[in-house]
Structure formats: C-alpha cells, structure tokens
Design a protein around this motif. Structure first.
Motif, PDB file in Angstrom:
ATOM      1  N   LEU A 279       2.675  26.430  77.856  1.00  0.00           N
ATOM      2  CA  LEU A 279       3.890  27.168  77.498  1.00  0.00           C
ATOM      3  C   LEU A 279       4.525  27.812  78.726  1.00  0.00           C
ATOM      4  CD1 LEU A 279       5.877  28.295  75.448  1.00  0.00           C
ATOM      5  CD2 LEU A 279       4.248  30.135  74.958  1.00  0.00           C
ATOM      6  N   VAL A 280       3.698  28.399  79.566  1.00  0.00           N
ATOM      7  CA  VAL A 280       4.220  29.012  80.799  1.00  0.00           C
ATOM      8  C   VAL A 280       4.886  27.952  81.672  1.00  0.00           C
ATOM      9  CG1 VAL A 280       3.566  30.116  82.976  1.00  0.00           C
ATOM     10  CG2 VAL A 280       2.617  30.952  80.828  1.00  0.00           C
ATOM     11  N   ALA A 281       4.249  26.773  81.764  1.00  0.00           N
ATOM     12  CA  ALA A 281       4.823  25.686  82.562  1.00  0.00           C
ATOM     13  C   ALA A 281       6.164  25.241  81.981  1.00  0.00           C
ATOM     14  CB  ALA A 281       3.853  24.517  82.616  1.00  0.00           C
ATOM     15  N   ALA A 282       6.233  25.148  80.654  1.00  0.00           N
ATOM     16  CA  ALA A 282       7.477  24.739  80.007  1.00  0.00           C
ATOM     17  C   ALA A 282       8.564  25.798  80.181  1.00  0.00           C
ATOM     18  CB  ALA A 282       7.231  24.474  78.521  1.00  0.00           C
ATOM     19  N   GLN A 283       8.185  27.065  80.062  1.00  0.00           N
ATOM     20  CA  GLN A 283       9.149  28.147  80.257  1.00  0.00           C
ATOM     21  C   GLN A 283       9.658  28.168  81.697  1.00  0.00           C
ATOM     22  OE1 GLN A 283       6.595  31.329  78.931  1.00  0.00           O
ATOM     23  NE2 GLN A 283       7.590  31.473  76.935  1.00  0.00           N
ATOM     24  N   THR A 284       8.765  27.903  82.628  1.00  0.00           N
ATOM     25  CA  THR A 284       9.164  27.854  84.040  1.00  0.00           C
ATOM     26  C   THR A 284      10.136  26.707  84.277  1.00  0.00           C
ATOM     27  OG1 THR A 284       7.033  28.775  84.729  1.00  0.00           O
ATOM     28  CG2 THR A 284       8.311  27.613  86.401  1.00  0.00           C
TER      29      THR A 284
ATOM     30  N   GLU B 252      13.084  22.397  73.993  1.00  0.00           N
ATOM     31  CA  GLU B 252      12.379  21.870  72.820  1.00  0.00           C
ATOM     32  C   GLU B 252      10.868  22.005  73.003  1.00  0.00           C
ATOM     33  OE1 GLU B 252      13.757  17.886  72.489  1.00  0.00           O
ATOM     34  OE2 GLU B 252      15.677  18.439  71.590  1.00  0.00           O
ATOM     35  N   ARG B 253      10.412  21.763  74.235  1.00  0.00           N
ATOM     36  CA  ARG B 253       8.983  21.885  74.531  1.00  0.00           C
ATOM     37  C   ARG B 253       8.538  23.337  74.382  1.00  0.00           C
ATOM     38  NH1 ARG B 253       4.146  19.542  74.345  1.00  0.00           N
ATOM     39  NH2 ARG B 253       2.875  19.778  76.224  1.00  0.00           N
ATOM     40  N   VAL B 254       9.362  24.272  74.844  1.00  0.00           N
ATOM     41  CA  VAL B 254       9.042  25.702  74.705  1.00  0.00           C
ATOM     42  C   VAL B 254       8.947  26.078  73.228  1.00  0.00           C
ATOM     43  CG1 VAL B 254       9.946  28.040  75.017  1.00  0.00           C
ATOM     44  CG2 VAL B 254       9.987  26.435  76.927  1.00  0.00           C
ATOM     45  N   THR B 255       9.902  25.601  72.439  1.00  0.00           N
ATOM     46  CA  THR B 255       9.895  25.898  71.001  1.00  0.00           C
ATOM     47  C   THR B 255       8.642  25.343  70.328  1.00  0.00           C
ATOM     48  OG1 THR B 255      12.317  25.871  70.928  1.00  0.00           O
ATOM     49  CG2 THR B 255      11.148  25.592  68.838  1.00  0.00           C
ATOM     50  N   GLU B 256       8.321  24.094  70.676  1.00  0.00           N
ATOM     51  CA  GLU B 256       7.147  23.452  70.088  1.00  0.00           C
ATOM     52  C   GLU B 256       5.865  24.195  70.458  1.00  0.00           C
ATOM     53  OE1 GLU B 256       4.355  19.496  70.760  1.00  0.00           O
ATOM     54  OE2 GLU B 256       6.224  19.729  71.868  1.00  0.00           O
ATOM     55  N   LEU B 257       5.712  24.509  71.742  1.00  0.00           N
ATOM     56  CA  LEU B 257       4.487  25.168  72.203  1.00  0.00           C
ATOM     57  C   LEU B 257       4.389  26.595  71.668  1.00  0.00           C
ATOM     58  CD1 LEU B 257       4.377  23.850  75.874  1.00  0.00           C
ATOM     59  CD2 LEU B 257       2.722  23.358  74.067  1.00  0.00           C
ATOM     60  N   THR B 258       5.516  27.270  71.549  1.00  0.00           N
ATOM     61  CA  THR B 258       5.511  28.626  70.985  1.00  0.00           C
ATOM     62  C   THR B 258       4.987  28.601  69.549  1.00  0.00           C
ATOM     63  OG1 THR B 258       7.374  29.318  72.373  1.00  0.00           O
ATOM     64  CG2 THR B 258       6.929  30.623  70.401  1.00  0.00           C
ATOM     65  N   ALA B 259       5.426  27.595  68.792  1.00  0.00           N
ATOM     66  CA  ALA B 259       4.965  27.461  67.408  1.00  0.00           C
ATOM     67  C   ALA B 259       3.469  27.145  67.366  1.00  0.00           C
ATOM     68  CB  ALA B 259       5.758  26.374  66.689  1.00  0.00           C
ATOM     69  N   ARG B 260       3.022  26.276  68.269  1.00  0.00           N
ATOM     70  CA  ARG B 260       1.600  25.913  68.289  1.00  0.00           C
ATOM     71  C   ARG B 260       0.732  27.103  68.690  1.00  0.00           C
ATOM     72  NH1 ARG B 260       1.046  20.526  71.748  1.00  0.00           N
ATOM     73  NH2 ARG B 260      -1.162  20.893  71.282  1.00  0.00           N
ATOM     74  N   VAL B 261       1.197  27.885  69.656  1.00  0.00           N
ATOM     75  CA  VAL B 261       0.453  29.080  70.058  1.00  0.00           C
ATOM     76  C   VAL B 261       0.348  30.049  68.890  1.00  0.00           C
ATOM     77  CG1 VAL B 261       0.552  31.176  71.475  1.00  0.00           C
ATOM     78  CG2 VAL B 261       0.916  28.945  72.537  1.00  0.00           C
ATOM     79  N   SER B 262       1.455  30.235  68.173  1.00  0.00           N
ATOM     80  CA  SER B 262       1.450  31.145  67.020  1.00  0.00           C
ATOM     81  C   SER B 262       0.490  30.660  65.940  1.00  0.00           C
ATOM     82  CB  SER B 262       2.862  31.264  66.440  1.00  0.00           C
ATOM     83  OG  SER B 262       3.754  31.840  67.387  1.00  0.00           O
TER      84      SER B 262
END
Length: 247
Positions: free
Chosen positions: A51-56, A130-140
């Motif tokens: 997620l950090v990588a995607a946000q970056t 889209e990757r950030v959104t996906e990973l945020t949901a998976r983390v949650s």
C-alpha cells in the motif's frame, strides 16, 4: 519417609490439579488464534508495504502529471502569443513571417507530443489510484479478521485464567493438608519427571510410567507398611496405593 495413607491419596488429588493446571497453561499457549494472528500479521505487514508503495507511486505520478500539464500550458501560451503576432499583421519581413509560421507548426507538434505524455501519466496515475483503493480495502479486511482473532483470543484467555484461578485456590486448600516433607518430595519429583511426581498403583501397574510391577516389586509393596511412602522402581515417582491396586 512415612505419611498417612489418606495424605498419600490427597497427593493424588494435588497431582490431578497440577495436571489440569498444566493442561490449561498448554492450552493458553497453543490457542489456534496464535497461529492465526501470526499469519494475519504477516499478511498485514506485506499488504501495508504494498500500500505504501502504491501510495508513493500515486503521489509521484500526481506530481509528474502536474509537471506535464504545466509544460503543455507553457507551449500553448507561447503558440497563442505567436498566433496573436501573426494575426495582428504587424510589419515583419517575409523571412520573419516564415520563421513565425514554422515555429507555430513546431509548437503545435510539441503540444501534441506533450499532451500524449499527459495522457500516459494520467493512465498510470489512475492505475496507481485503483491499486491504492484495492490495497486499502484488503488491509481493512485483514485488519478486521485480526481484530476478531484478538477478541476471540482474549475471550479464551479470560475463560482459561478464570479456571486457573479456581484450580489454584483448590490446590492451595488440598496441598495445605499434605505433610510438608511429602509435598516437598512430590514437588521435586514433579519437576524431574515432566510434571508428574506421584502416580496411583492401579491393578499392579504404575500409572506414571504405565509399566506393570514384577513379582519382586509386588512383594516389596505388599510387605511395606501402609504409611510407608513408596517409589516406583521404574520411574521413581511416588507410588500411591489404593483399594484398586490389585494387591
């Protein structure tokens, strides 16, 4: 060492309580939630790194998009100024006019190239978003599972700790009436023998090592006084006689 038969039998009660306490301690350290949390924690660490990588990446492409759009705007403004000069009919030599027209054509091509860059950057940024959104949901989702596992583990802890407290109090009462020297020997043997310091003699078999006494050992047990504290010849645990010893 001598101890009343009743005290020796009470020692079996202490042993039973100790075994139950050991089982509870083992259960506490081997709850399925431990392995579940370890796995979920590893997943969370990995997902958060992704997620950090995607946000970056999203942040980097956002800055890249701003820069590309600024480049397009600069070229557009320059082309607009040149077109304004050309349309104004200001006196200029045929050569200057030709150069100006050539520059306008060149700027139009440059603007088109830069706009293509903007589109490419926008596509990459959209993919990163889209990757950030996906990973945020998976983390949650994984965090929710971890929270549920923690809640179940804490509930199990509460149940185990409550039972341990009850058994510990009961052990204090029972062991409190066992002669000190007998209890001391029992505690020493319990440490040495993997948690079992006293065992019942049942149908001529030691329930500590599960071995049947031979004829000689049976004779020794039969000849011993009722208050004599016996030891198993095989495992050296305290051997407690009862009405079911088969003697």
């Amino acid at each position: 060492m001598n101890a009343a038969p009743a005290d020796q039998i009470r020692l079996l009660d202490v042993q039973a309580l100790d075994l139950r306490l050991a089982q509870l301690a083992h259960r506490r350290t081997s709850l399925p939630e431990h392995a579940e949390l370890d796995s979920l924690t590893k997943d969370l660490i990995q997902l958060r790194d992704l997620l950090v990588a995607a946000q970056t990446e999203e942040s980097d492409t956002a800055r890249e998009q701003i820069k590309a759009e600024q480049d397009v705007d600069q070229v557009r403004q320059r082309a607009a100024r040149d077109q304004q000069r050309l349309d104004s009919g200001a006196a200029m030599s045929p050569k200057d006019l030709e150069n100006l027209q050539r520059e306008i054509v060149s700027l139009a091509k440059r603007q088109g190239d830069l706009e293509d860059v903007v589109l490419e950057v926008m596509e990459r940024r959209e993919s990163a978003q889209e990757r950030v959104t996906e990973l945020t949901a998976r983390v949650s989702s994984v965090q929710a599972k971890a929270d549920d596992s923690v809640a179940r583990r804490e509930a199990a802890y509460k149940e185990i700790d409550g039972e341990q407290a009850t058994l510990t109090k009961e052990r204090e009462v029972v062991s409190g009436v066992v002669p000190a020297d007998l209890l001391k020997l029992y505690e020493k043997l319990r440490v040495q023998q993997g948690g079992v310091g006293a065992a019942r003699l049942f149908q001529r078999r030691c329930e500590g090592c599960r071995l049947e006494l031979n004829i000689h050992e049976i004779g020794v047990v039969r000849a011993a006084a009722r208050d004599e504290v016996l030891r198993c010849e095989n495992c050296h645990r305290i051997l407690v006689r009862t009405s079911e010893s088969g003697l």
